[in-house]
Design an enzyme around this catalytic site. Structure first.
Site, PDB file in Angstrom:
ATOM      1  N   HIS A  82       0.843  -1.202   0.000  1.00  0.00           N
ATOM      2  CA  HIS A  82       0.000   0.000   0.000  1.00  0.00           C
ATOM      3  C   HIS A  82       0.878   1.252   0.000  1.00  0.00           C
ATOM      4  O   HIS A  82       1.830   1.335   0.771  1.00  0.00           O
ATOM      5  CB  HIS A  82      -0.884  -0.026   1.249  1.00  0.00           C
ATOM      6  CG  HIS A  82      -1.999   0.956   1.224  1.00  0.00           C
ATOM      7  ND1 HIS A  82      -1.781   2.306   1.277  1.00  0.00           N
ATOM      8  CD2 HIS A  82      -3.336   0.796   1.142  1.00  0.00           C
ATOM      9  CE1 HIS A  82      -2.953   2.928   1.226  1.00  0.00           C
ATOM     10  NE2 HIS A  82      -3.913   2.031   1.148  1.00  0.00           N
TER      11      HIS A  82
ATOM     12  N   LEU B  39     -13.458  -4.768   1.662  1.00  0.00           N
ATOM     13  CA  LEU B  39     -14.661  -4.839   2.483  1.00  0.00           C
ATOM     14  C   LEU B  39     -15.799  -5.396   1.648  1.00  0.00           C
ATOM     15  O   LEU B  39     -16.584  -6.227   2.091  1.00  0.00           O
ATOM     16  CB  LEU B  39     -15.014  -3.447   3.011  1.00  0.00           C
ATOM     17  CG  LEU B  39     -13.929  -2.752   3.838  1.00  0.00           C
ATOM     18  CD1 LEU B  39     -14.417  -1.395   4.334  1.00  0.00           C
ATOM     19  CD2 LEU B  39     -13.518  -3.608   5.020  1.00  0.00           C
TER      20      LEU B  39
ATOM     21  N   ARG C  54      -5.357  -5.198  -5.788  1.00  0.00           N
ATOM     22  CA  ARG C  54      -6.713  -4.878  -5.376  1.00  0.00           C
ATOM     23  C   ARG C  54      -6.929  -3.372  -5.365  1.00  0.00           C
ATOM     24  O   ARG C  54      -6.051  -2.623  -4.936  1.00  0.00           O
ATOM     25  CB  ARG C  54      -6.979  -5.440  -3.970  1.00  0.00           C
ATOM     26  CG  ARG C  54      -8.369  -5.126  -3.457  1.00  0.00           C
ATOM     27  CD  ARG C  54      -8.634  -5.772  -2.120  1.00  0.00           C
ATOM     28  NE  ARG C  54      -7.781  -5.288  -1.062  1.00  0.00           N
ATOM     29  CZ  ARG C  54      -7.912  -4.088  -0.474  1.00  0.00           C
ATOM     30  NH1 ARG C  54      -8.878  -3.256  -0.846  1.00  0.00           N
ATOM     31  NH2 ARG C  54      -7.087  -3.734   0.491  1.00  0.00           N
TER      32      ARG C  54
ATOM     33  N   ARG D 141      -2.930   1.396  -6.398  1.00  0.00           N
ATOM     34  CA  ARG D 141      -1.945   1.282  -5.332  1.00  0.00           C
ATOM     35  C   ARG D 141      -0.591   0.775  -5.818  1.00  0.00           C
ATOM     36  O   ARG D 141       0.449   1.272  -5.398  1.00  0.00           O
ATOM     37  CB  ARG D 141      -2.479   0.338  -4.255  1.00  0.00           C
ATOM     38  CG  ARG D 141      -3.626   0.961  -3.518  1.00  0.00           C
ATOM     39  CD  ARG D 141      -4.292   0.006  -2.570  1.00  0.00           C
ATOM     40  NE  ARG D 141      -5.286   0.729  -1.795  1.00  0.00           N
ATOM     41  CZ  ARG D 141      -6.076   0.168  -0.896  1.00  0.00           C
ATOM     42  NH1 ARG D 141      -6.013  -1.132  -0.688  1.00  0.00           N
ATOM     43  NH2 ARG D 141      -6.941   0.894  -0.238  1.00  0.00           N
TER      44      ARG D 141
END
Lengths: 637, 262
Positions: free
Chosen positions: A266, A441, A435, A330
């Site tokens: 990240h 989530l 991702r 990211r």
């Protein structure tokens, strides 16, 4: 064994409907005859357990924390994506699907991703019905914001605590089922092995962490919802307790491991400072909505950031990617941060940081608006660093955060072991090689609320599942194995702490299997990890015994598994001689040093099969076919 | 700038739930002011290990102030001296060279000690199970924007929902009352339309469970608010009291008419 992903045939948009129509059902009166074990109580686990309990199954939930509400989903800050198109900005299921597949650099299974996008809207509905206090507009409707890698506002949020509120929503549903007697909780318990009877997952061996008691639990299905394995890097944004033990033991019992090398680094974490450091803290990606990323143009410019005039700053993301600017995905943001630091333009004492600057946003919107959006994050940053981001730019650096890889599952989320389902971050399925923000989530809850409750029923109704006894030979064998392992650990009585091994593993992984990977580096890493494993099993020191709360012992078991998993990650990275998403092979880059995919040779999911502790695992390939998407080299320029 | 501290720690050591505990003194040297409080304990534990002693057991997980797992009484203050800060977010720059720091577990009848600084907080789970939810099964939800919630109500609900369930409110209260914890959940739902159908039943059931767990009563000393790392305010307790009082009348009616539920 050939890999059958069980993806229904037919048009992409009708696959899930078709699948649901064809799934076998368990009659309402028979559901109470089935027992289901859920390991992990994060978004995936809590939502699955609550939903299965609502349906009438008998569910047992295990978590290592003292309460299911503490699972690490709680720490997700920024938000959850859903194709609601509430902002009227042209969002749709198709667009969320496409963004996710493209963001994942075309290494995810198309049908799974489409289904994820399809059910995303239901997730928001369900969470709102539960009373999740999402951010609202003055008119009472839901508010949205935007996230990296997309051009629409589809992210729903609850201040900087979206994960907390979604988890507490799932937790409250779970506790309602506990009250109804449909779910039984086993907190401070850890799964140590999976039990197979006639090749089907029929139970687990668990250890009660408060007193060391080993327990045998039988069931008709087992769901692993244990999250990711970023802690293989030692320093990561994961909670200290996050571990891969459950999925690793399942791997050793025959579940294939999908794309282990796909890890997400990240871009916006608080940089590392001292040797004693125990974890890295994430600053939500949502900050990139208003913060501008920059470094000095000059190498080794040691002036304070405020003293560097505009013309001598390099807003490198805005310069290189004018369309997406600071909101590139990211993997792109992380790699670019590493690149400018490698050039010697990094900031802070270590040179391993870049600025994330809010001065322009504060000038434009006022301090109060910024405080309302990011107040808690700014507060947290100041707590940790002692610096005030309202006055001086944040310093950030990439950190291991999420693992796209995980146990291989088919369209039903069932692993290669029948009756063993894997949900959320613990599986490999939806995010390909990278991702997008606010999608974890979404996936956890999609799997738990809307997919597993149907597909688990199909397994129960469709297979003959004779009654098993926990006194049977399979349970006894697994129990002996789990106990034997703990005994062996306690008997080593060497000189080095568990933590020192974990740190060393983390350094190897970060250097050789982190943001940049090469053939030579990976081979070196494998050799080093093997030596480390050897030393671990001969020289680790674990004080105390089994029959008590023993945190060193818990940690030792987890680190032992991380060491083995680290080797598999390197092996997978070595095999994949292309760059894609978060997996950057130095041998495969474009002239502008962007990741260069090789669709001709690597358009597949790697699924590794365990063959024995000292044998090489076997690689199986699930080819990826894209029916509705044209493959392109990703561009965010 | 980073500095190094030499400290004296007095830590509660207790072998197990039934064992006798005591404070043990440990000197620690060269602690960085940039380290977090828990990282300071990590350093101590590594040293104990080297000496062949058993490390201090303490609860922790996310180490970013949100999971609610960490729980230390530091010099008599829950989570230490900083306001709205969990132990894991407390940093050593808050302390001075030569300080003595007393570290104890949460102390409350309803939170029995398991070992050293680790306590059992499952009582909180049981209080939530009694009614801390809206009873909606998956599959029943309407479109999210059909439920309009004014921004102010949503913000008040979120303020209350921010509770991390750490138990500092109980540990700081001389009565070991869990009123702030219960009030936060009751307020969260009372502020939202989704919480209305079970509003009274919830208040009754959660308070009854709170009492059954052995938590004490509230005598308005407001220690809980000062101790709360999530900034939950005592106004929620006033809200809980109103909800409870109203429900004492309303719930009797409600339960009569809902007997056919199943």
């Amino acid at each position: 064994m050939s890999l059958d992903a069980r993806v229904p045939i037919g048009p992409l948009s009708e696959k899930w409907t078709k699948c649901k129509n064809e799934l076998k059902l368990v009659s309402p009166t028979n559901k109470r005859k089935y027992d289901i074990i859920v390991i992990g109580s994060g978004l995936a686990g809590a939502s699955a357990a609550a939903s299965l309990g609502e349906l009438g199954y008998n569910v047992k939930v295990f978590c290592f924390q003292d309460s299911p509400r503490r699972a690490h989903s709680i720490a997700a800050q920024g938000g959850i994506n859903a194709a609601k198109n509430y902002q009227n900005d042209g969002d749709s299921v198709g667009r969320l699907f496409y963004d996710t597949v493209k963001g994942g650099d075309f290494r995810a299974r198309e049908a799974n991703v489409y289904r994820l996008a399809e059910v995303s809207a239901n997730i928001i509905d369900q969470c709102v019905a539960q009373g999740v206090p999402f951010a609202r507009e003055y008119g009472g409707t839901l508010a949205n914001r935007t996230f990296g890698g997309v051009l629409v506002s589809r992210t729903f949020y609850a201040r900087g605590q979206t994960g907390q509120q979604l988890l507490l929503g799932a937790y409250s549903s779970l506790m309602r089922q506990v009250e109804r007697g449909k779910v039984k909780l086993y907190s401070r318990h850890e799964m140590l092995d999976l039990v197979l009877v006639d090749g089907v997952a029929r139970g687990v061996i668990a250890r009660d962490l408060t007193n060391g008691n080993f327990e045998k639990h039988a069931a008709h299905a087992v769901l692993l919802c244990t999250g990711g394995y970023s802690n293989v890097f030692y320093l990561s944004t994961n909670a200290k307790g996050c571990n891969a033990t459950a999925i690793w033991r399942a791997y050793k019992r025959g579940a294939y491991f999908g794309n282990p090398c796909f890890t997400q680094i990240h871009p916006t974490s608080i940089p590392q400072h001292g040797d004693y450091q125990s974890k890295l803290t994430l600053m939500s990606e949502s900050l990139r909505n208003d913060g501008r990323v920059w470094v000095p143009k000059q190498k080794g410019d040691k002036r304070r950031p405020e003293a560097i005039p505009e013309g001598e700053r390099d807003y490198y993301l805005e310069r290189k990617y004018p369309t997406y600017g600071n909101m590139v995905p990211r993997d792109v943001a992380s790699r670019n941060a590493k690149a400018v630091c490698d050039e010697g333009r990094g900031v802070s004492e270590t040179g391993q940081a870049v600025y994330l600057d809010f001065a322009d946003a504060i000038k434009r919107d006022g301090r109060e608006v910024i405080r309302q959006k990011y107040g808690n994050l700014f507060h947290m940053y100041e707590k940790i660093t002692g610096e005030n981001p309202y006055h001086t730019p944040m310093k950030i650096y990439p950190a291991p955060h999420y693992t796209m890889g995980g146990l291989w599952v088919d369209y039903h989320l069932e692993s290669t072991i029948p009756g063993l389902f894997v949900l959320g971050e613990a599986n490999f399925s939806d995010h390909g090689a990278n991702r997008l923000g606010a999608s974890a989530l979404m996936q956890g809850l999609a799997d738990g609320y809307f997919i597993a409750p149907y597909t688990v029923g199909h397994h129960l109704a469709g297979r003959k599942l004779p009654k098993v006894s926990t006194d049977g030979p399979e349970f006894e064998e697994a129990l002996r194995a789990a106990k034997g392992r703990v005994d062996r650990l306690l008997k080593i009585n060497g000189k080095r702490s568990v933590d020192s091994f974990h740190r060393e593993l983390g350094r190897i992984m970060w250097d050789k299997c982190g943001m940049s990977r090469s053939e030579a580096g990976l081979k070196e890493a494998i050799a080093k990890i093997r030596a480390l494993r050897e030393e671990f099993w001969n020289n680790v020191k674990i004080p105390g015994g089994n029959a008590e709360l023993n945190q060193s012992l818990e940690q030792a078991g987890r680190v032992a598994d991380f060491i083995e998993l680290g080797e598999l990650m390197c092996r997978d990275a070595l095999n994949r001689r292309e760059s894609c998403g978060g997996h950057f092979r130095e041998e495969s880059q474009t002239e502008e040093n962007e990741a260069k995919r090789d669709d001709e040779n690597y358009l597949y999911v790697s699924a590794w099969q365990h063959q024995g502790d000292d044998k090489e695992p076997t690689l199986h390939k699930e080819p990826l076919a894209f029916e509705s998407i044209h493959l392109t080299q990703r561009s965010y320029k | 700038m980073e500095k190094k501290l030499n400290l004296t720690l007095k830590i509660w050591r207790q072998k197990g739930p039934q064992a006798q505990g005591r404070l043990v003194t440990y000197p620690v040297q060269g602690v960085s002011t940039d380290a977090s409080f828990l990282e300071m304990l990590d350093v101590l534990n590594e040293e104990l290990l080297k000496k062949g002693e058993e490390p201090v057991a303490f609860d922790h997980d996310c180490r970013e102030g949100i999971c609610g797992m960490c729980s230390l009484m530091i010099n008599g203050q829950t989570h230490g001296p900083d306001r709205e800060t969990t132990t894991c977010q407390l940093h050593m720059r808050r302390f001075k060279d030569g300080d003595t720091i007393v570290i104890e577990p949460w102390r409350a009848k309803s939170f029995p000690i398991l070992k050293d600084l680790v306590v059992d907080r499952t009582a909180f789970d049981r209080v939530i199970a009694a009614g801390g939810y809206a009873s909606v099964n998956v599959g029943n939800a309407q479109d999210a924007n059909c439920i309009l919630v004014g921004k102010e109500s949503a913000d008040r609900a979120m303020d209350a929902a921010a509770c991390i369930g750490c138990g500092a409110c109980v540990a700081s209260c001389k009565n070991a009352s869990a009123m702030l914890f219960v009030a936060a959940k009751v307020t969260h739902f009372a502020e939202l339309p989704q919480g209305q159908p079970e509003r009274y039943k919830r208040a009754q059931a959660m308070v009854a469970q709170m009492d059954a767990e052995g938590f004490g009563g509230c005598t308005n000393t407001y220690e809980c608010e000062a101790a709360c790392p999530a900034g939950i305010q005592v106004t929620t307790i006033a809200k809980l009291n109103r909800e409870y009082l109203k429900s004492s009348f309303a719930y009797a009616e409600e339960s009569k008419s809902s007997e056919g539920e199943g």
